[in-house]
Each structure stands twice: as C-alpha cells, then as structure tokens.
Write a protein that holds these residues in place. Structure first.
Motif, PDB file in Angstrom:
ATOM      1  N   PHE A   1     100.690 152.290 105.967  1.00  0.00           N
ATOM      2  CA  PHE A   1     101.587 151.735 104.963  1.00  0.00           C
ATOM      3  C   PHE A   1     103.042 151.856 105.386  1.00  0.00           C
ATOM      4  N   LEU A   2     103.800 150.801 105.106  1.00  0.00           N
ATOM      5  CA  LEU A   2     105.226 150.731 105.393  1.00  0.00           C
ATOM      6  C   LEU A   2     105.954 150.585 104.062  1.00  0.00           C
ATOM      7  N   VAL A   3     106.871 151.488 103.787  1.00  0.00           N
ATOM      8  CA  VAL A   3     107.585 151.472 102.509  1.00  0.00           C
ATOM      9  C   VAL A   3     108.690 150.424 102.590  1.00  0.00           C
ATOM     10  N   THR A   4     108.633 149.438 101.710  1.00  0.00           N
ATOM     11  CA  THR A   4     109.640 148.375 101.691  1.00  0.00           C
ATOM     12  C   THR A   4     110.606 148.503 100.517  1.00  0.00           C
ATOM     13  N   ALA A   5     110.262 149.335  99.535  1.00  0.00           N
ATOM     14  CA  ALA A   5     111.154 149.577  98.399  1.00  0.00           C
ATOM     15  C   ALA A   5     110.734 150.864  97.712  1.00  0.00           C
TER      16      ALA A   5
ATOM     17  N   LEU B   1     102.897 170.291  96.177  1.00  0.00           N
ATOM     18  CA  LEU B   1     103.778 170.511  97.310  1.00  0.00           C
ATOM     19  C   LEU B   1     103.973 169.167  98.003  1.00  0.00           C
ATOM     20  N   THR B   2     105.224 168.752  98.158  1.00  0.00           N
ATOM     21  CA  THR B   2     105.528 167.501  98.842  1.00  0.00           C
ATOM     22  C   THR B   2     105.526 167.741 100.346  1.00  0.00           C
ATOM     23  N   LEU B   3     104.701 166.998 101.056  1.00  0.00           N
ATOM     24  CA  LEU B   3     104.604 167.124 102.505  1.00  0.00           C
ATOM     25  C   LEU B   3     105.408 166.054 103.232  1.00  0.00           C
ATOM     26  N   GLN B   4     105.623 164.927 102.593  1.00  0.00           N
ATOM     27  CA  GLN B   4     106.437 163.864 103.173  1.00  0.00           C
ATOM     28  C   GLN B   4     107.087 163.095 102.041  1.00  0.00           C
ATOM     29  N   ARG B   5     108.337 162.705 102.261  1.00  0.00           N
ATOM     30  CA  ARG B   5     109.060 161.846 101.323  1.00  0.00           C
ATOM     31  C   ARG B   5     109.403 160.595 102.108  1.00  0.00           C
ATOM     32  N   ALA B   6     108.882 159.462 101.685  1.00  0.00           N
ATOM     33  CA  ALA B   6     109.083 158.211 102.419  1.00  0.00           C
ATOM     34  C   ALA B   6     109.856 157.226 101.555  1.00  0.00           C
ATOM     35  N   ARG B   7     110.966 156.769 102.100  1.00  0.00           N
ATOM     36  CA  ARG B   7     111.813 155.790 101.413  1.00  0.00           C
ATOM     37  C   ARG B   7     111.726 154.462 102.140  1.00  0.00           C
ATOM     38  N   CYS B   8     112.518 153.507 101.679  1.00  0.00           N
ATOM     39  CA  CYS B   8     112.536 152.171 102.255  1.00  0.00           C
ATOM     40  C   CYS B   8     112.699 152.235 103.780  1.00  0.00           C
ATOM     41  N   ALA B   9     111.928 151.415 104.481  1.00  0.00           N
ATOM     42  CA  ALA B   9     111.904 151.318 105.945  1.00  0.00           C
ATOM     43  C   ALA B   9     111.270 152.536 106.606  1.00  0.00           C
ATOM     44  N   SER B  10     110.370 153.219 105.866  1.00  0.00           N
ATOM     45  CA  SER B  10     109.648 154.366 106.409  1.00  0.00           C
ATOM     46  C   SER B  10     108.191 154.002 106.640  1.00  0.00           C
TER      47      SER B  10
ATOM     48  N   HIS C   1      94.122 163.048 103.768  1.00  0.00           N
ATOM     49  CA  HIS C   1      94.097 164.483 103.504  1.00  0.00           C
ATOM     50  C   HIS C   1      94.987 164.894 102.335  1.00  0.00           C
ATOM     51  N   CYS C   2      95.647 163.929 101.706  1.00  0.00           N
ATOM     52  CA  CYS C   2      96.563 164.203 100.591  1.00  0.00           C
ATOM     53  C   CYS C   2      96.567 163.010  99.646  1.00  0.00           C
ATOM     54  N   ASP C   3      97.318 163.157  98.575  1.00  0.00           N
ATOM     55  CA  ASP C   3      97.590 162.036  97.663  1.00  0.00           C
ATOM     56  C   ASP C   3      98.952 161.460  98.021  1.00  0.00           C
ATOM     57  N   VAL C   4      99.135 160.166  97.781  1.00  0.00           N
ATOM     58  CA  VAL C   4     100.466 159.565  97.861  1.00  0.00           C
ATOM     59  C   VAL C   4     100.780 158.976  96.500  1.00  0.00           C
ATOM     60  N   LEU C   5     101.910 159.460  95.936  1.00  0.00           N
ATOM     61  CA  LEU C   5     102.342 159.053  94.601  1.00  0.00           C
ATOM     62  C   LEU C   5     103.707 158.397  94.685  1.00  0.00           C
ATOM     63  N   ALA C   6     103.908 157.377  93.867  1.00  0.00           N
ATOM     64  CA  ALA C   6     105.205 156.705  93.798  1.00  0.00           C
ATOM     65  C   ALA C   6     106.140 157.554  92.943  1.00  0.00           C
ATOM     66  N   ALA C   7     107.260 157.989  93.526  1.00  0.00           N
ATOM     67  CA  ALA C   7     108.260 158.764  92.789  1.00  0.00           C
ATOM     68  C   ALA C   7     109.066 157.852  91.863  1.00  0.00           C
ATOM     69  N   GLU C   8     109.081 156.577  92.184  1.00  0.00           N
ATOM     70  CA  GLU C   8     109.777 155.553  91.392  1.00  0.00           C
ATOM     71  C   GLU C   8     109.059 154.241  91.672  1.00  0.00           C
ATOM     72  N   GLU C   9     109.451 153.191  90.984  1.00  0.00           N
ATOM     73  CA  GLU C   9     108.851 151.890  91.266  1.00  0.00           C
ATOM     74  C   GLU C   9     109.039 151.599  92.757  1.00  0.00           C
ATOM     75  N   SER C  10     107.955 151.240  93.437  1.00  0.00           N
ATOM     76  CA  SER C  10     107.977 151.116  94.894  1.00  0.00           C
ATOM     77  C   SER C  10     107.136 149.944  95.354  1.00  0.00           C
ATOM     78  N   ALA C  11     107.306 149.604  96.634  1.00  0.00           N
ATOM     79  CA  ALA C  11     106.484 148.566  97.260  1.00  0.00           C
ATOM     80  C   ALA C  11     106.182 148.991  98.691  1.00  0.00           C
ATOM     81  N   VAL C  12     104.984 148.641  99.136  1.00  0.00           N
ATOM     82  CA  VAL C  12     104.572 148.914 100.514  1.00  0.00           C
ATOM     83  C   VAL C  12     103.960 147.657 101.103  1.00  0.00           C
ATOM     84  N   ARG C  13     103.990 147.580 102.419  1.00  0.00           N
ATOM     85  CA  ARG C  13     103.240 146.562 103.154  1.00  0.00           C
ATOM     86  C   ARG C  13     102.132 147.297 103.892  1.00  0.00           C
ATOM     87  N   ALA C  14     100.950 146.733 103.919  1.00  0.00           N
ATOM     88  CA  ALA C  14      99.784 147.367 104.526  1.00  0.00           C
ATOM     89  C   ALA C  14      99.467 146.728 105.871  1.00  0.00           C
TER      90      ALA C  14
END
Length: 176
Positions: A36-40, A55-64, A77-90
């Motif tokens: 996944f690529l974070v676009t927003a 425990l947060t293991l990674q914080r991914a923002r736009c262009a991550s 191996h973990c969950d990924v949760l949106a901290a705010e309204e977000s978009a990804v490209r797969a």
C-alpha cells in the motif's frame, strides 16, 4: 534514480481505497495481497498491548510506503488503522515482487528505504527503553522537532511512546 520509491511503486498500483478515520486497512493475520502507498491522510501500523492500549510501530503519511516488510510475508503481523480520513493505492504483491526482480533501481531504493526504517526503529526502541513518561516524551519531541499534534490527536503520541493516554496527559499538564 530521480524517481522515489513511492513513485516507482505507484506506477504498478491498480486501485485506490479510501478510509474513514478509525477504520482498518487490514488486520493482524489477514493474508498479504497488496503493498500500500499512502496518497492522503495518515495511517498507523499498530499492535495491541496486553494492558489494552496500542503501540504504534509505523506512522505513514502522504507519499509513504506502508508495511513494506509485508512484501515478504504471507500474513500481516499488525493492524493498520487510519488516524484520519486517508487514501491508499494498492500494488498487488505479485506485481510488486516482479517489479523488484526486474528493476534494480527499484530494488536499491527499497533497500535504502528499509535501512532507514531500521534506523528509525532503533530510535523508537531507545525511546521505549526510557523509564519515565517525561523521558520518553522528551526524546519523542527531540526526534519530532518538539511539535505535538493538535489536541484530540495527542493520544497517538502515547501509542508511539508506549504509555497510556492518561499518563501522557498528566505529563503534558505537568509541563505547562
């Protein structure tokens, strides 16, 4: 190597997915189907702790690139949760692996990126090894330029430094 890792992988993306704040992109144990690529927005790779917090293991923002180590796993191996309204490209995992095999520049960019992630992970481990909330918060602030998120999102810092939100709020109040 003028393209970034994100831009090179983006060329192989086939769909966009939007997420509401608080929703999950994937959960622990789900099969790895895509990179996944974070676009927003902002997403967090989290692991539940025995006392109920996360425990947060990674914080991914736009262009991550998100959860990139999963390219080489069968299940997340973990969950990924949106901290705010977000978009990804797969990027389908088979397509991403094929691109890595055929594009040495992409493979080199991924190696450099993963080396940076190892460095950041070691810094986070150092923060988590500190005994007090004050010391952990001070180290986190030094690493992040003393910039706390706005009120209403500060609980996310607690998840990065491995303390309860209440302990973080007490420490912030003590510093005022």
């Amino acid at each position: 190597m003028s393209d970034s890792l994100f831009e090179r992988f983006l060329k192989h993306a086939d769909r966009e997915q939007r997420l509401a704040a608080g929703s999950a992109l994937f959960r622990l144990g789900d099969p790895v189907l895509s990179l996944f690529l974070v676009t927003a927005g902002e997403l967090r790779l989290v692991r539940a702790l025995p006392h109920g917090s996360q425990l947060t293991l990674q914080r991914a923002r736009c262009a991550s690139v998100l959860a990139e180590a999963s390219l080489f796993a069968d299940r997340y191996h973990c969950d990924v949760l949106a901290a705010e309204e977000s978009a990804v490209r797969a990027v389908p995992v088979a397509k991403a692996r094929s691109a890595l095999e055929s594009d040495p520049t992409l493979a080199s960019l991924l190696m450099r990126h993963l080396a940076g992630e190892v460095h950041r992970t070691r810094m986070r481990a150092e923060i988590l090894s500190l005994k007090s909330v004050a010391a952990r918060l001070g180290a986190w602030m030094a690493l992040n330029g003393d910039a706390l998120p706005p009120k209403g999102r500060r609980h996310l810092v607690a998840s990065e430094i491995g303390v309860t939100p209440e302990a973080l709020y007490r420490e912030l109040a003590r510093r005022r």
